[in-house]
Design an enzyme around this catalytic site. Structure first.
Site, PDB file in Angstrom:
ATOM      1  N   GLU A 177       5.305  -6.168  10.706  1.00 28.76           N
ATOM      2  CA  GLU A 177       5.685  -6.641   9.382  1.00 28.76           C
ATOM      3  C   GLU A 177       6.795  -6.093   8.527  1.00 28.76           C
ATOM      4  O   GLU A 177       6.746  -5.082   7.857  1.00 28.76           O
ATOM      5  CB  GLU A 177       4.195  -6.731   8.593  1.00 28.76           C
ATOM      6  N   LYS A 219       4.531 -10.442  11.748  1.00 32.98           N
ATOM      7  CA  LYS A 219       4.069 -11.070  10.505  1.00 32.98           C
ATOM      8  C   LYS A 219       5.360 -10.926   9.467  1.00 32.98           C
ATOM      9  O   LYS A 219       5.852  -9.846   9.441  1.00 32.98           O
ATOM     10  CB  LYS A 219       3.272 -10.027   9.892  1.00 32.98           C
TER      11      LYS A 219
HETATM   12  C1  5MM Z   1      -3.051  -7.350   1.331  1.00 33.54           C
HETATM   13  O1  5MM Z   1      -1.781  -6.385   1.026  1.00 33.54           O
HETATM   14  C2  5MM Z   1      -1.461  -5.887   2.319  1.00 33.54           C
HETATM   15  C3  5MM Z   1      -1.283  -4.300   1.958  1.00 33.54           C
HETATM   16  O2  5MM Z   1      -0.520  -3.898   1.103  1.00 33.54           O
HETATM   17  P1  5MM Z   1      -0.870  -2.631   0.143  1.00 33.54           P
HETATM   18  O3  5MM Z   1      -0.431  -1.414   1.210  1.00 33.54           O
HETATM   19  O4  5MM Z   1       0.432  -2.493  -0.865  1.00 33.54           O
HETATM   20  O5  5MM Z   1      -1.956  -2.477  -0.337  1.00 33.54           O
HETATM   21  C4  5MM Z   1      -0.020  -6.367   2.564  1.00 33.54           C
HETATM   22  O6  5MM Z   1       0.370  -5.621   3.692  1.00 33.54           O
HETATM   23  C5  5MM Z   1      -0.459  -7.807   2.799  1.00 33.54           C
HETATM   24  O7  5MM Z   1      -1.107  -7.691   4.276  1.00 33.54           O
HETATM   25  C6  5MM Z   1       0.803  -8.507   3.204  1.00 33.54           C
HETATM   26  O8  5MM Z   1       1.890  -8.096   2.186  1.00 33.54           O
HETATM   27  C7  5MM Z   1       0.591 -10.028   3.022  1.00 33.54           C
HETATM   28  O9  5MM Z   1      -0.074 -10.303   1.844  1.00 33.54           O
HETATM   29  P2  5MM Z   1       0.435 -11.318   0.867  1.00 33.54           P
HETATM   30  O10 5MM Z   1      -0.287 -11.298  -0.482  1.00 33.54           O
HETATM   31  O11 5MM Z   1       1.763 -11.148   0.683  1.00 33.54           O
HETATM   32  O12 5MM Z   1      -0.113 -12.929   1.577  1.00 33.54           O
END
Ligand code: 5MM
Length: 342
Positions: A177, A219
């Site tokens: 990602e 991703k």
């Molecule tokens: C759920 O948030 C994931 C982990 O983020 P942190 O390490 O900041 O807590 C993040 O990686 C998430 O899987 C992705 O960004 C996708 O989440 P969104 O909200 O962008 O769909």
């Protein structure tokens, strides 16, 4: 590395219009999400909320996998079933976030590099024993004045490739990602330029580490104007630009692409995915791996009354999962939102 296992798992993650729920919020991100709905962010509340989601009847129709956080993969549902077993019983693949977060990149103010390679081989072995079939690592690329730098793109891409190789060594599918943030006032064209550079670098480094494409999931972030940009891009513009950047950078033999929502609204993220799949003609399935765009309305409903709203929250989760699954097949339409249970 067992290539057959990796290929099979990766295929399963994006088959039949199914997608992934990202439920891997770290403790600090979870705190923000819970604060926004007035919920106390205790370990027990996190367990209750997440197991309520995972217990939703029929979730496996639309969802192929869930990304868990270290705390969650060690937790159990109310009846004592370990979380990864609860998911596996529904035909859902348990995944795990294995990065240790994005930290300041030395000598590069305003930029970040994701850490977590130290001890990763051992952690992967432990997660595999707990049932994890895929893993996720998120790199964060910020668009701003004079950034991202080559140093930032290179450091993040290299870490992603080293992580992906370690995952495959353990027969765990890497979900790679490299997120280009939506924050800022940049144009769609500037996002395109940065997104192309980030993905080119990422695949160059993955190739350099001999990572098996058929056993890897990307991703990706979408190509979109910054949240504060004066001109906001239309659904068609986002879909066309995102399909174009993927075609230019992603090898045809990659197992699949799933998107993050990155701060988009729930309907908006669904509409973008659907528009891309309506364009079609791509060598890989395009699906979703949303966190906020799926969970925001679910968490809001649950937080109103955790003791009574489990079923109502699950209905919302099932509805958004279904909408996104239809979008992953290009058969969603905005009129379907009229039936939404929230
Ligand atoms: C759920 O948030 C994931 C982990 O983020 P942190 O390490 O900041 O807590 C993040 O990686 C998430 O899987 C992705 O960004 C996708 O989440 P969104 O909200 O962008 O769909």
């Amino acid at each position: 590395m067992n290539a057959d296992i990796l290929k099979k798992t990766a295929k399963q993650m994006v088959a039949g219009g199914k997608g992934i729920i990202a439920a891997d919020e770290s403790a600090s991100t979870c705190q923000k999400r819970f604060d926004s709905v007035g919920l106390e962010c205790t370990e027990e509340n996190r367990r209750l909320y997440r197991t309520t989601m995972f217990e939703s009847e029929g979730l496996g129709q639309y969802i192929s996998g869930v990304i868990l956080y270290d705390e969650t993969i060690r937790q159990k549902a109310g009846d004592g079933t370990p979380v990864s077993e609860l998911l596996a019983k529904k035909g859902i693949l348990p995944g795990i976030k294995v990065d240790a977060g994005a930290k300041e990149l030395a000598l590069h103010p305003g930029e970040k590099v994701t850490e977590g390679l130290d001890g990763l081989r051992e952690r992967l072995a432990e997660y595999s024993a707990m049932g994890a079939k895929f893993a996720k690592w998120r790199a964060v690329i910020t668009i701003g004045q004079g950034i991202p730098s080559d140093a930032c793109l290179h450091a993040n891409a290299h870490a992603l490739a080293r992580y992906a190789a370690l995952c495959q060594e353990a027969d765990i599918v890497p979900m790679v990602e490299p997120e280009v943030l939506i924050d800022g006032d940049h144009s769609l064209e500037r996002c395109m330029e940065v997104s192309l550079a980030a993905l080119q670098k990422t695949f160059e480094e993955l190739k350099g580490q001999d990572v098996l494409m058929e056993g890897t999931i990307l991703k990706a972030s979408m190509v979109i104007s910054g949240k504060k940009a004066a001109k906001q891009s239309s659904v068609q513009e986002v879909a066309a630009a995102t399909v174009k950047y993927l075609k230019e950078t992603v090898p045809a033999n990659l197992a699949g692409v799933v998107f993050l929502s990155g701060g988009q609204g729930d309907e908006q993220a669904t509409a973008h995915l659907d528009a891309m799949n309506k364009i079609g003609g791509l060598p890989w399935p395009l699906s979703f791996s949303y966190s906020r765009a799926i969970q925001n309305p679910v968490l809001k409903k649950w937080a109103e009354n955790p003791a009574q709203n489990a079923k109502a929250a699950q209905d919302i989760l099932l509805f958004r999962s279904k909408m996104n699954s239809l979008a992953a097949q290009g058969t969603y339409s905005s009129e379907m939102e009229n039936d939404r249970p929230y």
